[in-house]
Design a protein around this motif. Structure first.
Motif, short mmCIF file in Angstrom:
data_model
loop_
_atom_site.label_atom_id
_atom_site.label_comp_id
_atom_site.label_asym_id
_atom_site.label_seq_id
_atom_site.Cartn_x
_atom_site.Cartn_y
_atom_site.Cartn_z
N ALA A 185 0.74 -1.16 -0.05
CA ALA A 185 -0.14 0.06 -0.04
C ALA A 185 0.86 1.36 -0.07
O ALA A 185 0.74 2.22 -0.77
CB ALA A 185 -0.92 -0.05 1.15
N LEU A 186 1.88 1.33 0.73
CA LEU A 186 2.88 2.46 0.76
C LEU A 186 3.44 2.50 -0.61
O LEU A 186 3.88 3.73 -1.05
CB LEU A 186 3.72 2.08 1.87
N ASP A 187 3.81 1.40 -1.42
CA ASP A 187 4.56 1.51 -2.59
C ASP A 187 3.42 2.08 -3.48
O ASP A 187 3.80 2.85 -4.29
CB ASP A 187 4.89 0.25 -2.88
N ALA A 188 2.23 1.70 -3.34
CA ALA A 188 1.15 2.30 -4.32
C ALA A 188 0.93 3.92 -4.21
O ALA A 188 0.76 4.58 -4.98
CB ALA A 188 -0.12 1.54 -4.07
N LEU A 189 0.85 4.29 -2.81
CA LEU A 189 0.82 5.64 -2.34
C LEU A 189 1.97 6.51 -3.06
O LEU A 189 1.69 7.68 -3.29
CB LEU A 189 0.89 5.74 -0.89
N SER A 190 3.12 5.87 -3.20
CA SER A 190 4.26 6.76 -3.73
C SER A 190 4.00 7.17 -5.23
O SER A 190 4.68 7.76 -5.63
CB SER A 190 5.53 5.90 -3.57
N LYS A 191 3.13 6.39 -5.94
CA LYS A 191 2.89 6.56 -7.43
C LYS A 191 1.60 7.88 -7.44
O LYS A 191 1.54 8.06 -8.51
CB LYS A 191 2.04 5.46 -7.91
N LEU A 192 1.06 8.30 -6.37
CA LEU A 192 0.24 9.47 -6.43
C LEU A 192 0.97 10.88 -5.94
O LEU A 192 2.01 10.72 -5.50
CB LEU A 192 -0.68 9.27 -5.52
N SER A 193 0.40 11.72 -6.40
CA SER A 193 0.62 13.23 -5.92
C SER A 193 -0.03 13.54 -4.71
O SER A 193 0.70 14.34 -3.82
CB SER A 193 0.36 14.27 -7.00
N ASN B 138 -4.98 11.58 -6.46
CA ASN B 138 -4.80 12.34 -7.70
C ASN B 138 -3.13 12.03 -8.07
O ASN B 138 -2.28 11.73 -7.16
CB ASN B 138 -5.04 13.87 -7.26
N THR B 139 -3.27 12.26 -9.41
CA THR B 139 -1.82 11.83 -10.00
C THR B 139 -1.66 12.74 -11.22
O THR B 139 -2.75 13.04 -11.88
CB THR B 139 -1.50 10.42 -10.27
N GLY B 140 -0.37 13.05 -11.57
CA GLY B 140 0.09 13.67 -12.86
C GLY B 140 0.48 12.71 -13.99
O GLY B 140 1.05 13.00 -14.86
N LYS C 266 -2.80 19.21 -14.65
CA LYS C 266 -1.94 20.14 -13.78
C LYS C 266 -0.78 19.50 -13.07
O LYS C 266 0.04 20.32 -12.58
CB LYS C 266 -2.73 21.03 -13.14
N LEU C 267 -1.09 18.19 -12.54
CA LEU C 267 -0.07 17.52 -11.78
C LEU C 267 0.91 16.90 -12.73
O LEU C 267 2.21 16.38 -12.27
CB LEU C 267 -0.66 16.86 -10.94
N ASP C 268 0.60 16.81 -14.36
CA ASP C 268 1.64 16.29 -15.08
C ASP C 268 3.06 16.89 -15.16
O ASP C 268 2.87 17.97 -15.48
CB ASP C 268 1.03 15.90 -16.39
N PRO C 269 3.84 16.21 -14.67
CA PRO C 269 5.39 16.73 -14.84
C PRO C 269 5.68 17.21 -16.23
O PRO C 269 6.58 18.22 -16.65
CB PRO C 269 6.38 15.95 -14.33
N LEU D 294 4.82 21.55 -17.57
CA LEU D 294 5.99 22.54 -18.05
C LEU D 294 5.50 23.89 -18.31
O LEU D 294 4.44 23.91 -19.46
CB LEU D 294 6.93 21.85 -19.05
N PRO D 295 5.79 24.97 -17.98
CA PRO D 295 5.32 26.19 -18.55
C PRO D 295 5.72 26.53 -19.80
O PRO D 295 7.11 26.05 -20.36
CB PRO D 295 5.90 27.35 -17.37
N THR D 296 5.10 27.08 -20.86
CA THR D 296 5.56 27.46 -22.01
C THR D 296 6.64 28.61 -21.95
O THR D 296 6.64 29.28 -20.80
CB THR D 296 4.26 27.91 -23.08
#
Length: 632
Positions: free
Chosen positions: A413-421, A437-439, A470-473, A477-479
């Motif tokens: 479960a902690l490993d799965a949590l690390s995949k989220l924002s 939520n995730t990006g 908006k969470l997607d790295p 990225l700003p233009t």
């Protein structure tokens, strides 16, 4: 008598001489005409009407303008077939030939695990040694194959920019082929993942010089999915995937259509990858989803060839038995079905649970129940390694009689949590629930694959992960234009001051430089021109030099903060383009400034008026023969 004889003899001699002269003149004329006519006829026969012939005694003069040297030589040869070549005088000219066109310069750079190879034709003005030095630094001298040829012609427009960009691009691409020619670069490369592909495309597009035509063909190989996982749920009549894997695009389409028929709503996404346990994967998934739809609710999970079907609580036993029986007999070989119909549980019974939450600020809290002190220490250390030691708060208590697989379930479960924002994981003896939520658009699939692999066959888990752009790295990225605007906000809040009469940035402006540097690190290779301006006090040439030095100081400060400045340039403009009148101190202070402007291709005069303006406090230099006047 004697006199008459002498006269007769003299007259005879004179008559003979005259006759000889007439005969000689007639002979010369005959020779000239025959030579001229003969040579002219042979030239006409050879289709050389441009050649003019003139005979003068035994000499034959050829004149006119030959189309080329070959035709001139052929004319001489033709005339020599009529008269002796020694008698021919060549006064022919040749049409001026256009200068030999420069060759087409191009270079092709190949890079793979074995090293770098470069082949092509480049101008001698191109710095070949500098290019090889960069290749040597990249892969080692022994792994560089230089097969370039050079030609002594001027560089065509756009060649130097294209060649420099090709070298810069190959430094970012470990497996690529880059073709460069004047004004054009074509890049074919392989990335490690779709995310890496998107990052590379953004980086290369932004770092391309203005006016350069760049063609990108970056492929992302199919990922290896282990275990090959799919999970589909139906809740309250609405279906959806927690994870979806397919071996081909055709199989993906069939699976998505089956999901729509079972009540799934858009958007639907299925990852195409390697590792499928059977070529009949799509058929098995199609049948399993259809069976779940007949039952009316629950979940079906594939982990390689193992299928776990869990019906919703309250499902009719007879309906469950019939649908499961039909599914078992229709599944392709290899696939094994495990089906369960959960019993209704008293909601007030309060089963033991472990809860971990991740806040948007990155703070993690561990609460609930753990089986022993060793697991509590392990969970605390695992969370600190994943989220940072300062971000974890542990408040879980130790209780007895928890299931034997509780440590595996907690760490999974902690490993799965690390995949989220941000989100929450809840562990119970019968279920692991992941929400948040995730990006990362593939996070749900990755979590399902992780839980299916670690929890084992037949274990139940719920995934409710929401992808937010908006969470997607990558998408976040700003233009370049957004970077321009954000730098404007920073410099509007704090000026970049210089020490009076120098190019040294004042200590009060270092905080502003820090903020600009942090922002630029998120902007990628944006092309910026750092422009320096002064007021009109002092000599013009000295103000120009001061503005150049100050612009370079700003650039050096950014480099010192580890900002990638390869696409930046510093330029001083001195007294040009004042933004206020120079007859007041306020106006002069406004004119003493640094501006950050995007370097745009084919910048128009109107565009040139826009950009980032940072009113920086500077001072100007007066004439060398008089005392220096310093600004505030």
């Amino acid at each position: 008598m004697r006199l008459s004889a002498l006269l007769i003899i003299a007259f005879t001699f004179f008559f003979a001489a005259g006759a000889s002269l007439v005969a000689a003149n007639f002979s010369v004329t005959l020779i000239e005409e025959s030579s001229e006519i003969g040579v002219r006829n042979v030239l006409d026969d050879k289709a050389m009407p441009w050649a003019e012939v003139e005979a003068d005694g035994l000499k034959v003069t050829l004149s006119g303008t030959a189309p080329n040297e070959v035709m001139r030589f052929n004319a001489l040869t033709a005339a020599g077939s009529v008269v002796d070549a020694a008698r021919i005088i060549d006064q022919m000219e040749v049409v001026a030939q256009a200068a030999i066109a420069a060759p087409k310069f191009s270079a092709e750079i190949l890079r793979n695990d074995s090293g770098v190879s470069i082949i092509g034709l480049i101008p001698t003005t191109t710095d070949r040694d500098a290019a090889n030095a960069r290749f040597n630094a990249l892969v080692g001298r022994e792994n560089v194959a230089d097969l370039l040829e050079s030609a002594n012609y001027p560089s065509p427009d756009g060649w130097e920019d294209a060649f420099a960009f090709a070298i810069s691009a190959i430094e970012k691409l470990p497996r690529a082929k880059i073709s460069a020619s004047a004004g054009r670069v074509s890049i074919t490369a392989i990335s490690d993942s779709p995310e890496a592909k998107a990052r590379l495309e953004t980086l290369l597009t932004r770092s391309a010089p203005p006016g350069l035509n760049v063609t990108l063909d970056i492929a992302a190989p199919r990922p290896v999915i282990t275990p090959f996982t799919l999970r589909f749920q139906i809740r309250d009549g609405t279906g959806g995937f927690d994870a979806c894997s397919a071996d081909t695009d055709k199989a993906s389409l069939r699976i998505l259509n089956a999901a729509k028929a079972a009540g799934a709503t858009e958007p639907l996404r299925c990852t195409v990858g390697l590792g499928v346990p059977s070529p009949r994967w799509a058929e098995a998934v199609d049948k399993a989803i259809a069976a779940l739809a007949k039952i009316g609710g629950g979940s079906v999970t594939f982990a390689d060839a193992d299928i776990s079907l869990v019906a919703a609580e309250g499902t009719d036993q007879a309906l469950f038995d019939r649908v499961v029986g039909e599914l078992e007999t229709s599944l392709p070989d290899v696939f094994v079905l495990d089906s369960r119909l959960p019993k209704e549980v008293d909601p007030n019974a309060g089963p033991p649970e472990f809860v971990a939450t991740l806040s948007p600020e990155g703070q993690v809290q561990l609460r609930g129940r753990l089986s022993d002190d060793a697991l509590r220490n392990l969970a605390d250390s695992y969370a600190k390694a994943s989220f940072g030691s300062k971000n974890v708060y542990t408040a879980a208590r130790v209780v007895e009689n928890l299931p034997a697989d509780w440590p595996t379930r907690v760490l999974s479960a902690l490993d799965a949590l690390s995949k989220l924002s941000n989100g929450t994981v809840i562990v119970t003896p019968d279920n692991v629930s992941v929400s948040g939520n995730t990006g990362n658009p593939d996070a749900g699939s990755q979590i399902a694959t992780l839980l299916a692999g670690k929890l084992g066959e037949g274990q139940d888990y719920d995934i409710a992960v929401v992808y937010q752009e908006k969470l997607d790295p990558v998408l976040g990225l700003p233009t370049p234009e957004e970077c321009e605007s954000q730098i404007g906000d920073i410099v509007a809040a704090g000026k970049i001051n210089f020490e009076p009469g120098s190019a040294t940035i004042d200590a009060s402006a270092l905080g502003t430089m820090d903020s600009i540097a942090e922002l630029l690190k998120t902007c990628g290779d944006v092309a910026l021109e750092i422009q320096g301006y002064t007021d009109s006090q002092g000599r013009e040439e000295m103000n120009l030099a001061l503005s150049q030095s100050r612009a370079e100081s700003v650039l050096n400060e950014l480099r010192a903060r580890r900002v990638l400045t390869g696409s930046f340039i510093a330029k001083g403009f001195g007294e040009e383009s004042p933004v206020a009148a120079n007859d007041t101190e306020e106006g002069r202070e406004a004119n003493r400034r640094i501006e950050f402007k995007l370097i745009r291709p084919e910048l128009s005069a109107q565009d040139n008026e826009t950009g980032l303006e940072n009113a920086t406090e500077t001072s100007d230099i007066d004439g060398s023969s008089e005392p220096t006047q310093e600004g505030n």
